[in-house]
Design a protein around this motif. Structure first.
Motif, PDB file in Angstrom:
ATOM      1  N   UNK A   1       0.933  -1.153  -0.095  1.00 54.81           N
ATOM      2  CA  UNK A   1      -0.087  -0.010   0.120  1.00 54.81           C
ATOM      3  C   UNK A   1       0.973   1.181   0.016  1.00 54.81           C
ATOM      4  N   UNK A   2       2.125   1.204  -0.263  1.00 54.61           N
ATOM      5  CA  UNK A   2       2.922   2.082  -0.051  1.00 54.61           C
ATOM      6  C   UNK A   2       3.954   2.449  -1.086  1.00 54.61           C
ATOM      7  N   UNK A   3       3.833   3.732  -1.649  1.00 51.88           N
ATOM      8  CA  UNK A   3       4.770   3.898  -2.964  1.00 51.88           C
ATOM      9  C   UNK A   3       6.189   4.419  -2.491  1.00 51.88           C
ATOM     10  N   UNK A   4       6.479   4.258  -1.198  1.00 54.43           N
ATOM     11  CA  UNK A   4       7.869   4.758  -0.646  1.00 54.43           C
ATOM     12  C   UNK A   4       8.739   3.578  -0.469  1.00 54.43           C
ATOM     13  N   UNK A   5       9.755   3.621   0.450  1.00 56.89           N
ATOM     14  CA  UNK A   5      10.915   2.602   0.391  1.00 56.89           C
ATOM     15  C   UNK A   5      10.659   2.050   1.936  1.00 56.89           C
ATOM     16  N   UNK A   6      11.292   1.034   2.250  1.00 57.33           N
ATOM     17  CA  UNK A   6      11.230   0.294   3.354  1.00 57.33           C
ATOM     18  C   UNK A   6      12.314  -0.428   3.732  1.00 57.33           C
ATOM     19  N   UNK A   7      12.664  -0.330   4.977  1.00 54.02           N
ATOM     20  CA  UNK A   7      13.938  -1.168   5.581  1.00 54.02           C
ATOM     21  C   UNK A   7      13.383  -2.568   5.710  1.00 54.02           C
ATOM     22  N   UNK A   8      14.335  -3.496   5.113  1.00 51.25           N
ATOM     23  CA  UNK A   8      14.137  -4.938   4.945  1.00 51.25           C
ATOM     24  C   UNK A   8      13.540  -5.619   6.169  1.00 51.25           C
ATOM     25  N   UNK A   9      12.723  -6.489   6.052  1.00 53.83           N
ATOM     26  CA  UNK A   9      12.200  -7.204   7.409  1.00 53.83           C
ATOM     27  C   UNK A   9      13.220  -7.706   8.228  1.00 53.83           C
ATOM     28  N   UNK A  10      13.343  -7.394   9.359  1.00 53.47           N
ATOM     29  CA  UNK A  10      14.308  -7.909  10.301  1.00 53.47           C
ATOM     30  C   UNK A  10      13.736  -7.120  11.708  1.00 53.47           C
ATOM     31  N   UNK A  11      13.201  -8.133  12.375  1.00 56.73           N
ATOM     32  CA  UNK A  11      12.415  -7.837  13.880  1.00 56.73           C
ATOM     33  C   UNK A  11      13.563  -7.105  14.650  1.00 56.73           C
ATOM     34  N   UNK A  12      14.518  -7.656  14.890  1.00 61.54           N
ATOM     35  CA  UNK A  12      15.524  -7.021  15.893  1.00 61.54           C
ATOM     36  C   UNK A  12      16.196  -5.683  15.255  1.00 61.54           C
TER      37      UNK A  12
END
Length: 413
Positions: free
Chosen positions: A121-132
């Motif tokens: 739902x987001x056209x921007x960026x994200x930090x890769x999935x890493x819970x810690x």
């Protein structure tokens, strides 16, 4: 339902061991920070050399030189999902204006599937999935609720303290997200409320018209010189539907009785979708702001509309007569026109004289109890079955009301 949602969110946060409470979107600003962290350096030190978009990987260095804002959110958080459309609109608008802005999503999700679904739902960026890693970023920026939006500004800029609410209210105009900017926007609202003309209140760039009931485009300029009612209403609200009938009677009475169209109403819809909006305005003989026009939202904010139905009355000079027009119309109907304070004083003086000329109580041949003089906003006469207003003879024992003209006094020996 909202209470259940709050408990569910808080439980999930407690399981995450990060938050103590999460309010609904749009309340308070959602993070504080003491210095301007270099987020790109921080991510690089964490071993991150790329960010994610819906289309794939984006090198971290592509964000260099841009104004970066962090967005803390979670797929399971309903307030977060509700806020995202506001943020998407802001993001797209600012980038079209040529502002070098990037948003980076930091997730509160504990499952990667939820993270991936949310990212769609987001056209921007994200930090890769890493819970810690996400937890360390959350701790570093001291985020204690979501959604949170953190612009990484220079140290000499004071960030607006109610940023989520500010973005919901003002959209891209909230940029550059400072307290000073928010104060400027509130000052503009105050001026529009107190001094602005109809063009300023109702027109948006590229949209200077209203819709009539038959879908004609009516230029806002045609409202000049008229008394205007801004009617905040929604079809899903039974009180609105009830007041619409009353307001329609007043509207038709005034415009049928005058040589010219002296009173106009503009629907400011708070309907949930376009279908409801169309059904709502189909029952109304007046004009409406187009559903897709942001002016609807702006007017609710400018006049601080907390509940519906609401009616703001504006005089021919463009100045606000009353922000409680519903009470005026409900109390006095068409007789209150042009709804000014002087006209209301005249009406009240006339009503007092009428009351003074009537008996304080009567015995009527049609009713067994003594009837006392009472003032009622509206009632139905139990004798002629017609609507009544203002003075009535009412029974304290049972639900019985009479028009003063319907009283047949008991003749006493």
């Amino acid at each position: 339902m909202l209470r259940f949602a709050r408990k569910l969110i808080q439980k999930r946060v407690e399981n995450h061991l990060l938050l103590s409470a999460i309010p609904m979107a749009g309340l308070d600003f959602e993070a504080t920070y003491g210095d301007n962290h270099d987020i790109l350096k921080t991510l690089a030190e964490e071993g991150v050399d790329f960010l994610l978009s819906c289309e794939g990987k984006v090198p971290l260095l592509e964000c260099k030189g841009k104004m970066i804002c962090l967005f803390f959110s979670a797929h399971w958080c309903r307030p977060c999902r509700g806020f995202i459309p506001h943020l998407v609109e802001l993001y797209d608008t600012l980038r079209k204006r040529g502002i070098s802005l990037e948003i980076i999503f930091v997730s509160f999700d504990r499952e990667e599937d939820g993270f991936k679904e949310h990212l769609k739902s987001m056209p921007w960026l994200a930090v890769p999935f890493d819970v810690n890693l996400h937890r360390r970023l959350i701790d570093r920026y001291r985020v204690d609720r979501i959604p949170s939006f953190v612009p990484l500004c220079s140290d000499d800029v004071t960030v607006e303290a109610d940023l989520i609410g500010c973005i919901e209210d003002y959209g891209a105009n909230a940029f550059p997200f400072t307290k000073k900017r928010h104060e400027e926007l509130k000052a503009i609202d105050k001026r529009k409320r107190e001094e602005a003309n109809l063009e300023e209140l109702l027109a948006q760039e590229g949209c200077n018209f209203l819709f009539s009931g038959d879908d004609r485009k009516v230029p806002i300029s045609e409202l000049a010189g008229k008394t205007i009612g801004l009617y905040f209403s929604a079809y899903w609200s039974p009180p609105c539907r009830s007041f619409t009938r009353q307001l329609t009677d007043v509207y038709n009475t005034l415009n049928d009785a005058k040589d010219s169209h002296c009173f106009e109403i503009v629907l400011v819809s708070t309907d949930r979708d376009l279908k409801e909006f169309n059904v709502n305005r189909s029952s109304m003989p007046w004009l409406a702001i187009p559903y897709e026009d942001r002016t609807r939202h702006d007017l609710c904010r400018i006049f601080d509309i907390k509940g519906i139905p609401a009616l703001v009355l504006i005089g021919p000079d463009g100045k606000v007569i009353s922000e409680n027009g519903k009470f005026t119309v409900s109390s006095y109907g068409a007789e209150a026109f042009p709804f000014t304070e002087s006209r209301i004083r005249e009406l009240e003086a006339t009503l007092r004289k009428q009351g003074e000329a009537l008996s304080q109580q009567v015995e009527d041949v049609k009713h067994e109890h003594v009837l006392k003089l009472d003032m009622a906003k509206a009632y139905v006469c139990d004798s002629c079955k017609k609507q009544g207003k203002f003075w009535a003879f009412s029974c304290d024992v049972c639900n019985y009301d009479l028009h003063p003209s319907c009283v047949e006094k008991v003749e006493k020996d």
